[in-house]
Scaffold this motif. Structure first.
Motif, PDB file in Angstrom:
ATOM      1  N   SER A   6       0.816  -1.212   0.000  1.00  0.00           N
ATOM      2  CA  SER A   6       0.000   0.000   0.000  1.00  0.00           C
ATOM      3  C   SER A   6       0.846   1.256   0.000  1.00  0.00           C
ATOM      4  O   SER A   6       0.453   2.272  -0.556  1.00  0.00           O
ATOM      5  CB  SER A   6      -0.924   0.003   1.224  1.00  0.00           C
ATOM      6  OG  SER A   6      -1.821  -1.072   1.158  1.00  0.00           O
ATOM      7  N   PHE A   7       2.019   1.203   0.598  1.00  0.00           N
ATOM      8  CA  PHE A   7       2.824   2.409   0.728  1.00  0.00           C
ATOM      9  C   PHE A   7       3.991   2.443  -0.253  1.00  0.00           C
ATOM     10  O   PHE A   7       4.865   3.281  -0.140  1.00  0.00           O
ATOM     11  CB  PHE A   7       3.344   2.538   2.167  1.00  0.00           C
ATOM     12  CG  PHE A   7       2.262   2.860   3.146  1.00  0.00           C
ATOM     13  CD1 PHE A   7       1.795   4.159   3.269  1.00  0.00           C
ATOM     14  CD2 PHE A   7       1.670   1.866   3.892  1.00  0.00           C
ATOM     15  CE1 PHE A   7       0.777   4.460   4.157  1.00  0.00           C
ATOM     16  CE2 PHE A   7       0.641   2.167   4.780  1.00  0.00           C
ATOM     17  CZ  PHE A   7       0.188   3.462   4.915  1.00  0.00           C
ATOM     18  N   SER A   8       3.986   1.548  -1.218  1.00  0.00           N
ATOM     19  CA  SER A   8       5.019   1.565  -2.252  1.00  0.00           C
ATOM     20  C   SER A   8       4.402   1.975  -3.575  1.00  0.00           C
ATOM     21  O   SER A   8       3.526   1.302  -4.078  1.00  0.00           O
ATOM     22  CB  SER A   8       5.659   0.180  -2.385  1.00  0.00           C
ATOM     23  OG  SER A   8       6.605   0.185  -3.429  1.00  0.00           O
ATOM     24  N   LEU A   9       4.882   3.068  -4.131  1.00  0.00           N
ATOM     25  CA  LEU A   9       4.303   3.572  -5.378  1.00  0.00           C
ATOM     26  C   LEU A   9       4.693   2.721  -6.570  1.00  0.00           C
ATOM     27  O   LEU A   9       3.950   2.619  -7.531  1.00  0.00           O
ATOM     28  CB  LEU A   9       4.765   5.009  -5.623  1.00  0.00           C
ATOM     29  CG  LEU A   9       4.241   6.075  -4.670  1.00  0.00           C
ATOM     30  CD1 LEU A   9       4.832   7.415  -5.059  1.00  0.00           C
ATOM     31  CD2 LEU A   9       2.735   6.147  -4.718  1.00  0.00           C
ATOM     32  N   THR A  10       5.864   2.132  -6.532  1.00  0.00           N
ATOM     33  CA  THR A  10       6.401   1.476  -7.713  1.00  0.00           C
ATOM     34  C   THR A  10       6.337  -0.039  -7.636  1.00  0.00           C
ATOM     35  O   THR A  10       6.909  -0.717  -8.477  1.00  0.00           O
ATOM     36  CB  THR A  10       7.857   1.913  -7.927  1.00  0.00           C
ATOM     37  OG1 THR A  10       8.619   1.589  -6.754  1.00  0.00           O
ATOM     38  CG2 THR A  10       7.943   3.406  -8.182  1.00  0.00           C
ATOM     39  N   THR A  11       5.669  -0.585  -6.637  1.00  0.00           N
ATOM     40  CA  THR A  11       5.617  -2.030  -6.450  1.00  0.00           C
ATOM     41  C   THR A  11       4.211  -2.554  -6.714  1.00  0.00           C
ATOM     42  O   THR A  11       3.240  -2.062  -6.145  1.00  0.00           O
ATOM     43  CB  THR A  11       6.042  -2.417  -5.015  1.00  0.00           C
ATOM     44  OG1 THR A  11       7.351  -1.908  -4.770  1.00  0.00           O
ATOM     45  CG2 THR A  11       6.062  -3.925  -4.861  1.00  0.00           C
ATOM     46  N   PHE A  12       4.119  -3.569  -7.563  1.00  0.00           N
ATOM     47  CA  PHE A  12       2.838  -4.212  -7.793  1.00  0.00           C
ATOM     48  C   PHE A  12       2.503  -5.132  -6.626  1.00  0.00           C
ATOM     49  O   PHE A  12       3.382  -5.753  -6.022  1.00  0.00           O
ATOM     50  CB  PHE A  12       2.879  -5.049  -9.080  1.00  0.00           C
ATOM     51  CG  PHE A  12       2.833  -4.237 -10.336  1.00  0.00           C
ATOM     52  CD1 PHE A  12       1.624  -3.810 -10.861  1.00  0.00           C
ATOM     53  CD2 PHE A  12       3.999  -3.904 -11.003  1.00  0.00           C
ATOM     54  CE1 PHE A  12       1.575  -3.061 -12.022  1.00  0.00           C
ATOM     55  CE2 PHE A  12       3.966  -3.157 -12.164  1.00  0.00           C
ATOM     56  CZ  PHE A  12       2.748  -2.736 -12.670  1.00  0.00           C
ATOM     57  N   MET A 117       1.113  12.129 -16.001  1.00  0.00           N
ATOM     58  CA  MET A 117       0.384  11.359 -14.994  1.00  0.00           C
ATOM     59  C   MET A 117       0.960   9.951 -14.856  1.00  0.00           C
ATOM     60  O   MET A 117       1.087   9.427 -13.735  1.00  0.00           O
ATOM     61  CB  MET A 117      -1.101  11.309 -15.358  1.00  0.00           C
ATOM     62  CG  MET A 117      -1.764  12.684 -15.344  1.00  0.00           C
ATOM     63  SD  MET A 117      -3.484  12.690 -15.867  1.00  0.00           S
ATOM     64  CE  MET A 117      -4.305  12.051 -14.401  1.00  0.00           C
ATOM     65  N   GLN A 118       1.350   9.348 -15.968  1.00  0.00           N
ATOM     66  CA  GLN A 118       1.933   8.004 -15.905  1.00  0.00           C
ATOM     67  C   GLN A 118       3.282   8.021 -15.187  1.00  0.00           C
ATOM     68  O   GLN A 118       3.598   7.122 -14.413  1.00  0.00           O
ATOM     69  CB  GLN A 118       2.088   7.439 -17.318  1.00  0.00           C
ATOM     70  CG  GLN A 118       2.439   5.947 -17.369  1.00  0.00           C
ATOM     71  CD  GLN A 118       3.918   5.675 -17.171  1.00  0.00           C
ATOM     72  OE1 GLN A 118       4.757   6.522 -17.499  1.00  0.00           O
ATOM     73  NE2 GLN A 118       4.248   4.513 -16.633  1.00  0.00           N
ATOM     74  N   GLU A 119       4.073   9.062 -15.423  1.00  0.00           N
ATOM     75  CA  GLU A 119       5.385   9.166 -14.791  1.00  0.00           C
ATOM     76  C   GLU A 119       5.275   9.178 -13.268  1.00  0.00           C
ATOM     77  O   GLU A 119       6.127   8.630 -12.568  1.00  0.00           O
ATOM     78  CB  GLU A 119       6.086  10.433 -15.276  1.00  0.00           C
ATOM     79  CG  GLU A 119       7.488  10.622 -14.729  1.00  0.00           C
ATOM     80  CD  GLU A 119       8.142  11.892 -15.221  1.00  0.00           C
ATOM     81  OE1 GLU A 119       9.198  12.266 -14.669  1.00  0.00           O
ATOM     82  OE2 GLU A 119       7.603  12.514 -16.158  1.00  0.00           O
ATOM     83  N   SER A 123       7.538   6.852 -10.077  1.00  0.00           N
ATOM     84  CA  SER A 123       8.656   7.634  -9.553  1.00  0.00           C
ATOM     85  C   SER A 123       8.662   7.582  -8.035  1.00  0.00           C
ATOM     86  O   SER A 123       7.609   7.686  -7.397  1.00  0.00           O
ATOM     87  CB  SER A 123       8.557   9.094 -10.027  1.00  0.00           C
ATOM     88  OG  SER A 123       8.561   9.163 -11.439  1.00  0.00           O
ATOM     89  N   GLY A 124       9.834   7.433  -7.452  1.00  0.00           N
ATOM     90  CA  GLY A 124       9.938   7.391  -6.007  1.00  0.00           C
ATOM     91  C   GLY A 124       9.693   8.747  -5.376  1.00  0.00           C
ATOM     92  O   GLY A 124      10.055   9.778  -5.943  1.00  0.00           O
TER      93      GLY A 124
END
Length: 245
Positions: A6-12, A117-119, A123-124
């Protein structure tokens, strides 16, 4: 385990989802309803304009905005996020015009905004934008209406709705929309769609409407041509439409 994703933007997540995108869509679904319709000779986008207190100046709220001469947008979701995207889109449109000496096409602006928006989904240190947009414009290909979501996905639509009353609005549009309707009819249909979920009596100060159409203009050489134009309707113009419903 759930919190980790939930708190990782770049992790599925194990199910293949980016949960931050789902949270962003939840923010969109809490926003006021916005609709867009494509007519044979133009596009209309419209939204509710509601303040939570009578002490707020109504004209300080702007949800329908002009990006460049021939393209405009409306948003549902978080206003501050929409302002960032609007500023970036306007800057990009000015850069395009400075290089090519003409207004950008609707597709060029849609791709530019969707790319930003996709970027922000990979991005971290940042989060996805909590808005969905309806982008309307008129260029050499004719009238165009696109929806852009927080993931950066975009689609061309004949008619669409975003925001908290999206499902009911789309159901209403499916019944009322016609591919042969002209801009005037599209404006009336957009107002009726908003009215379906509108709380209280609809007045001209309670909604915003923007239209994209062909405008007759004259070049510096004196040649008469037609160019795409986007403009917001004034409150007196909206009042006339409401009176004719």
């Amino acid at each position: 385990m759930g919190d980790r994703y939930s708190f990782s933007l770049t992790t599925f997540s194990p199910s293949g989802k980016l949960v931050q995108i789902e949270y962003a869509l939840a923010a969109v679904n809490k926003g006021v309803t916005s609709v867009g319709l494509k007519g044979t000779n133009g596009i209309v986008i419209a939204t509710e304009r509601k303040s939570h207190t009578p002490l707020l100046e109504d004209n300080s709220i702007e949800k329908v905005s002009t990006i460049c001469r021939n393209v405009g947008m409306v948003y549902s979701g978080m206003g501050p996020d929409a302002r960032i995207l609007l500023d970036k889109a306007r800057k990009s449109a000015q850069e395009y015009k400075r290089v090519y000496l003409e207004e950008p096409s609707v597709m060029i602006m849609v791709k530019e905004i969707a790319s930003i928006m996709q970027e922000f989904t990979q991005s971290g240190g940042v989060r996805p934008f909590g808005v969905s947009l309806l982008i309307a414009g008129f260029d050499e290909t004719g009238p165009s209406l696109y929806q852009v979501d927080p993931s950066g996905s975009y689609w061309a639509w004949k008619a669409s709705a975003i925001g908290k009353n999206m499902i009911n609005a789309k159901t209403f549009l499916e019944k009322r929309y016609s591919e042969t309707m002209e801009l005037e009819d599209a404006v009336h249909t957009a107002i009726l769609t908003l009215k379906e979920g509108y709380e209280g009596t609809m007045v001209e100060s309670g909604i915003e409407i923007g239209i994209a159409y062909l405008e007759n203009t004259t070049t510096k050489e004196g040649d008469k041509i037609q160019q795409g134009r986007f403009k917001k309707l004034s409150e007196p113009e909206i009042k006339d439409y409401l009176a004719n419903l």
